[in-house]
Design a protein around this motif. Structure first.
Motif, mmCIF file in Angstrom:
data_model
loop_
_atom_site.group_PDB
_atom_site.id
_atom_site.type_symbol
_atom_site.label_atom_id
_atom_site.label_comp_id
_atom_site.label_asym_id
_atom_site.label_seq_id
_atom_site.Cartn_x
_atom_site.Cartn_y
_atom_site.Cartn_z
ATOM 1 N N UNK A 46 -44.175 -3.211 9.191
ATOM 2 C CA UNK A 46 -42.886 -3.406 9.843
ATOM 3 C C UNK A 46 -43.068 -4.400 10.983
ATOM 4 N N UNK A 47 -42.077 -5.283 11.139
ATOM 5 C CA UNK A 47 -42.228 -6.333 12.116
ATOM 6 C C UNK A 47 -40.891 -6.697 12.710
ATOM 7 N N UNK A 278 -35.395 -2.604 15.540
ATOM 8 C CA UNK A 278 -36.213 -1.556 16.145
ATOM 9 C C UNK A 278 -35.401 -0.279 16.340
ATOM 10 N N UNK A 279 -34.255 -0.202 15.667
ATOM 11 C CA UNK A 279 -33.389 0.971 15.810
ATOM 12 C C UNK A 279 -34.069 2.228 15.284
ATOM 13 N N UNK A 280 -34.872 2.059 14.233
ATOM 14 C CA UNK A 280 -35.574 3.190 13.640
ATOM 15 C C UNK A 280 -37.079 2.997 13.806
ATOM 16 N N UNK A 281 -37.842 4.022 13.465
ATOM 17 C CA UNK A 281 -39.291 3.947 13.643
ATOM 18 C C UNK A 281 -39.937 2.949 12.691
ATOM 19 N N UNK A 282 -39.306 2.686 11.551
ATOM 20 C CA UNK A 282 -39.692 1.613 10.645
ATOM 21 C C UNK A 282 -38.467 0.728 10.425
ATOM 22 N N UNK A 316 -31.764 6.163 8.391
ATOM 23 C CA UNK A 316 -32.545 6.952 9.338
ATOM 24 C C UNK A 316 -33.477 7.912 8.608
ATOM 25 N N UNK A 317 -32.982 8.524 7.557
ATOM 26 C CA UNK A 317 -33.795 9.481 6.789
ATOM 27 C C UNK A 317 -35.002 8.796 6.152
ATOM 28 N N UNK A 318 -34.740 7.669 5.482
ATOM 29 C CA UNK A 318 -35.815 6.971 4.774
ATOM 30 C C UNK A 318 -36.894 6.514 5.745
ATOM 31 N N UNK A 319 -36.497 5.866 6.830
ATOM 32 C CA UNK A 319 -37.482 5.343 7.770
ATOM 33 C C UNK A 319 -38.266 6.450 8.463
ATOM 34 N N UNK A 320 -37.594 7.505 8.874
ATOM 35 C CA UNK A 320 -38.278 8.602 9.547
ATOM 36 C C UNK A 320 -39.284 9.287 8.626
ATOM 37 N N UNK A 322 -40.752 8.151 5.804
ATOM 38 C CA UNK A 322 -41.883 7.294 5.461
ATOM 39 C C UNK A 322 -42.838 7.146 6.638
ATOM 40 N N UNK A 323 -42.296 7.110 7.830
ATOM 41 C CA UNK A 323 -43.132 7.013 9.034
ATOM 42 C C UNK A 323 -43.944 8.299 9.219
ATOM 43 N N UNK A 324 -43.276 9.444 9.125
ATOM 44 C CA UNK A 324 -43.959 10.722 9.329
ATOM 45 C C UNK A 324 -45.025 10.975 8.270
ATOM 46 N N UNK A 325 -44.736 10.555 7.025
ATOM 47 C CA UNK A 325 -45.683 10.790 5.928
ATOM 48 C C UNK A 325 -46.732 9.677 5.821
ATOM 49 N N UNK A 326 -46.576 8.618 6.631
ATOM 50 C CA UNK A 326 -47.472 7.463 6.542
ATOM 51 C C UNK A 326 -47.491 6.903 5.122
ATOM 52 N N UNK A 327 -46.326 6.829 4.520
ATOM 53 C CA UNK A 327 -46.205 6.387 3.129
ATOM 54 C C UNK A 327 -46.385 4.874 3.028
ATOM 55 N N UNK A 328 -47.291 4.408 2.161
ATOM 56 C CA UNK A 328 -47.446 2.959 1.969
ATOM 57 C C UNK A 328 -46.151 2.346 1.445
ATOM 58 N N UNK A 329 -45.848 1.151 1.895
ATOM 59 C CA UNK A 329 -44.641 0.458 1.457
ATOM 60 C C UNK A 329 -44.781 -1.012 1.811
ATOM 61 N N UNK A 330 -43.859 -1.815 1.319
ATOM 62 C CA UNK A 330 -43.852 -3.244 1.612
ATOM 63 C C UNK A 330 -42.465 -3.667 2.058
ATOM 64 N N UNK A 331 -42.424 -4.478 3.108
ATOM 65 C CA UNK A 331 -41.185 -5.117 3.535
ATOM 66 C C UNK A 331 -41.168 -6.543 2.990
ATOM 67 N N UNK A 332 -40.038 -6.931 2.427
ATOM 68 C CA UNK A 332 -39.908 -8.256 1.851
ATOM 69 C C UNK A 332 -39.768 -9.319 2.942
ATOM 70 N N UNK A 333 -40.098 -10.552 2.585
ATOM 71 C CA UNK A 333 -39.996 -11.694 3.491
ATOM 72 C C UNK A 333 -38.548 -11.831 3.968
ATOM 73 N N UNK A 334 -38.357 -11.761 5.278
ATOM 74 C CA UNK A 334 -37.004 -11.761 5.842
ATOM 75 C C UNK A 334 -36.312 -13.112 5.749
#
Length: 385
Positions: A46-47, A278-282, A316-320, A322-334
């Motif tokens: 996340x960036x 930065x509204x959510x943890x991810x 909010x649900x998805x980001x929280x 994935x953050x809590x579970x430390x789930x691997x994921x990829x963010x696409x090129x913005x």
């Protein structure tokens, strides 16, 4: 004797220099190999997008993939991969080729109030030669008949009624959400509804069908109801046995995004648009996500639905979780998958758009203006409010 000692000391210094040079060479090679490995694995985090464009990268090998433009899956082996139950049977016509020979179902959730955007995004796919057949899950009685009357869209989508199925699951998994909408929803004023009791399927469905006809902006309980449906849709598709590609209707396609989903390893299990916030943890945008059909993802989406408080919106649900579970994921090129904030900030630099998401606003006219600005508005009529 002094000369001999001097030669020995010089030889020793030379040997140490050679050893140091060798160690530095090995370290440099190791660093370059690790960097190459990171790039190939698309190890994105996340960036916050800055002017230096540190927005991630994609493997050239992934981008060079070629796809048959006729991507609707017709083979009986592929169709039989979905569960043999009524809902899964009803969506088989939308099964399509995903990345790396996987099968996917691309899904929009829409009421008739959002029909102009649904119409427009389907046209963007047609105009840009994206030929898989997306699934439209209709949140009301008006969507499928209205789509059927649009001649240029015929045979380019599959529309399936979803409101009743969603209400059954919502009352089972999140009954407090149903109560909140019955108490606070604007449709009560329109239909003179005063009863806030959770009734039977037919009675509640009658009440909720009034949500079908309006466009709801961010913040209303009806909007929360409509956007949270995506979580249930995602779970349903994974349960049926396909990968789930879930998108909002306020997007426009310029190119086929599937090569960007071809990410190896666990980081390819969940791929999402970077919402540059930065509204959510991810910073995953839940209005543009690709989830592989894995047991881990099915468990994860079930927990996303059942664990957080009912008033949390889908993003909010998805980001929280994935953050809590430390789930691997990829963010696409913005810069290739920009949102509304990117369009406003970097419009002149967005030369390689694959998909635009006209979010970061709450009015229909603002979404249309964003899509027009990017050359991705294909309707003749203009939305006036």
């Amino acid at each position: 004797m002094a000369k001999v000692n001097h030669r020995r000391e010089a030889t020793g210094r030379h040997t140490r220099r050679l050893r140091l040079a060798s160690l530095l060479t090995v370290a440099l090679i190791s660093f370059l190999l690790n960097l190459k490995s990171l790039r190939e694995m698309h190890s994105l985090s996340a960036l916050s997008v800055k002017d230096d464009r540190t927005v991630g990268f994609h493997s050239p090998s992934a981008l060079s993939l070629q796809y048959d433009r006729t991507v609707e899956i017709d083979s009986q082996s592929a169709l039989s991969s979905l569960k043999d139950e009524p809902f899964c049977n009803s969506i088989k016509g939308a099964l399509a080729q995903g990345p790396t020979n996987r099968t996917m179902i691309h899904t929009f959730v829409s009421n008739s109030g959002h029909l102009p955007f649904l119409h427009n995004v389907l046209l963007s796919m047609i105009r840009n030669q994206i030929k898989w057949k997306p699934l439209v899950l209709a949140m009301g009685e008006g969507v499928c008949p209205m789509l059927a009357n649009i001649i240029e869209l015929r045979d380019r989508y599959l529309c399936v009624p979803y409101l009743d199925r969603h209400l059954e699951q919502l009352e089972r998994d999140e009954p407090k959400s149903v109560t909140q909408i019955l108490v606070e929803g604007d449709f009560r004023k329109q239909s003179n509804v005063s009863d806030t009791t959770i009734l039977g399927k037919d009675e509640n469905a009658t009440k909720f069908h009034t949500i079908d006809n309006r466009f709801y902006g961010w913040g209303s309980v009806e909007h929360k109801f409509l956007i949270n449906v995506k979580l249930y849709t995602l779970r349903d598709i994974l349960t049926c046995g396909a990968d789930a590609f879930i998108t909002d209707t306020d997007i426009g396609f310029r190119k086929d995004p599937r090569p960007y989903f071809n990410i190896p390893g666990q980081r390819g299990d969940i791929i999402a648009q970077n919402d540059t916030t930065t509204q959510y943890v991810l910073s995953l945008n839940s209005g543009f996500m690709y989830w592989r059909n894995t047991p881990q993802n099915l468990k994860l989406i079930d927990d996303i639905i059942n664990v957080p408080p009912f008033w949390h919106v889908d993003q909010a649900r998805v980001n929280r979780m994935l953050y809590d579970r430390k789930s691997p994921h990829t963010l696409l090129d913005a810069f290739k998958f920009p949102n509304g904030a990117m369009l406003n900030r970097f419009f002149k630099d967005l030369n390689e758009i694959v998909v635009l998401h006209a979010n970061w606003n709450s009015k229909r006219i603002e979404k249309e203006e964003m899509l027009q600005r990017a050359g991705l508005w294909f309707l003749n009529e203009t939305i006036l409010s």
